[in-house]
Design a protein around this motif. Structure first.
Motif, short mmCIF file in Angstrom:
data_model
loop_
_atom_site.label_atom_id
_atom_site.label_comp_id
_atom_site.label_asym_id
_atom_site.label_seq_id
_atom_site.Cartn_x
_atom_site.Cartn_y
_atom_site.Cartn_z
N LEU A 19 -3.81 -11.60 3.32
CA LEU A 19 -4.46 -10.32 3.55
C LEU A 19 -5.72 -10.47 4.40
N THR A 20 -6.49 -11.50 4.13
CA THR A 20 -7.71 -11.74 4.91
C THR A 20 -7.37 -12.03 6.37
N ALA A 21 -6.35 -12.83 6.60
CA ALA A 21 -5.95 -13.15 7.97
C ALA A 21 -5.47 -11.90 8.71
N VAL A 22 -4.64 -11.10 8.05
CA VAL A 22 -4.14 -9.87 8.67
C VAL A 22 -5.31 -8.92 8.95
N PHE A 23 -6.21 -8.80 8.01
CA PHE A 23 -7.36 -7.92 8.17
C PHE A 23 -8.19 -8.33 9.38
N VAL A 24 -8.54 -9.59 9.48
CA VAL A 24 -9.40 -10.07 10.57
C VAL A 24 -8.69 -9.96 11.92
N LEU A 25 -7.44 -10.35 11.99
CA LEU A 25 -6.71 -10.28 13.26
C LEU A 25 -6.53 -8.84 13.74
N THR A 26 -6.13 -7.96 12.84
CA THR A 26 -5.94 -6.57 13.25
C THR A 26 -7.27 -5.88 13.53
N LEU A 27 -8.33 -6.29 12.86
CA LEU A 27 -9.65 -5.73 13.14
C LEU A 27 -10.09 -6.11 14.55
N ALA A 28 -9.85 -7.34 14.95
CA ALA A 28 -10.22 -7.78 16.30
C ALA A 28 -9.49 -6.95 17.36
N VAL A 29 -8.21 -6.69 17.13
CA VAL A 29 -7.44 -5.87 18.08
C VAL A 29 -7.98 -4.43 18.09
N THR A 30 -8.27 -3.90 16.93
CA THR A 30 -8.77 -2.53 16.82
C THR A 30 -10.12 -2.38 17.52
N VAL A 31 -11.01 -3.33 17.34
CA VAL A 31 -12.32 -3.29 17.99
C VAL A 31 -12.14 -3.34 19.51
N SER A 32 -11.25 -4.17 19.98
CA SER A 32 -11.06 -4.30 21.43
C SER A 32 -10.48 -3.03 22.05
N LEU A 33 -9.66 -2.28 21.30
CA LEU A 33 -9.08 -1.05 21.83
C LEU A 33 -10.06 0.12 21.78
N ALA A 34 -10.94 0.15 20.80
CA ALA A 34 -12.03 1.13 20.68
C ALA A 34 -11.57 2.58 20.79
N SER A 35 -10.46 2.91 20.19
CA SER A 35 -9.96 4.28 20.21
C SER A 35 -10.08 4.86 18.80
N PRO A 36 -10.59 6.10 18.67
CA PRO A 36 -10.69 6.71 17.34
C PRO A 36 -9.33 6.80 16.63
N VAL A 37 -8.27 7.06 17.37
CA VAL A 37 -6.94 7.14 16.75
C VAL A 37 -6.52 5.78 16.22
N VAL A 38 -6.78 4.73 16.97
CA VAL A 38 -6.44 3.37 16.53
C VAL A 38 -7.25 3.02 15.28
N TRP A 39 -8.52 3.40 15.24
CA TRP A 39 -9.35 3.15 14.06
C TRP A 39 -8.78 3.88 12.83
N LEU A 40 -8.35 5.11 13.03
CA LEU A 40 -7.79 5.88 11.92
C LEU A 40 -6.50 5.24 11.41
#
Length: 66
Positions: A19-40
């Motif tokens: 879970l920690t690995a998935v959280f960190v990896l997907t968070l990095a992708v989400t931050v790089s995309l910087a879209s409100p829809v992606v964050w949601l």
């Protein structure tokens, strides 16, 4: 209770690491995309994922018969 070998992870510890690995990896992708829809979508997915992990961890032993 059986003895654990040094360095071996049990089922819930492996689940936590995954879970920690998935959280960190997907968070990095989400931050790089910087879209409100992606964050949601990411936030919703993480809540569902964490909830599922809690249910799986807590149901590892069958409930007692009443």
């Amino acid at each position: 209770m059986s003895e654990r070998r040094h360095g071996m992870l049990d089922r819930t510890e492996r689940l936590t690491v995954a879970l920690t690995a998935v959280f960190v990896l997907t968070l990095a992708v989400t931050v790089s995309l910087a879209s409100p829809v992606v964050w949601l979508v990411w936030g919703t997915a993480m809540v569902v994922l964490a909830g599922t992990a809690l249910v799986l961890a807590n149901r590892s032993e069958p409930p007692p018969d009443d």
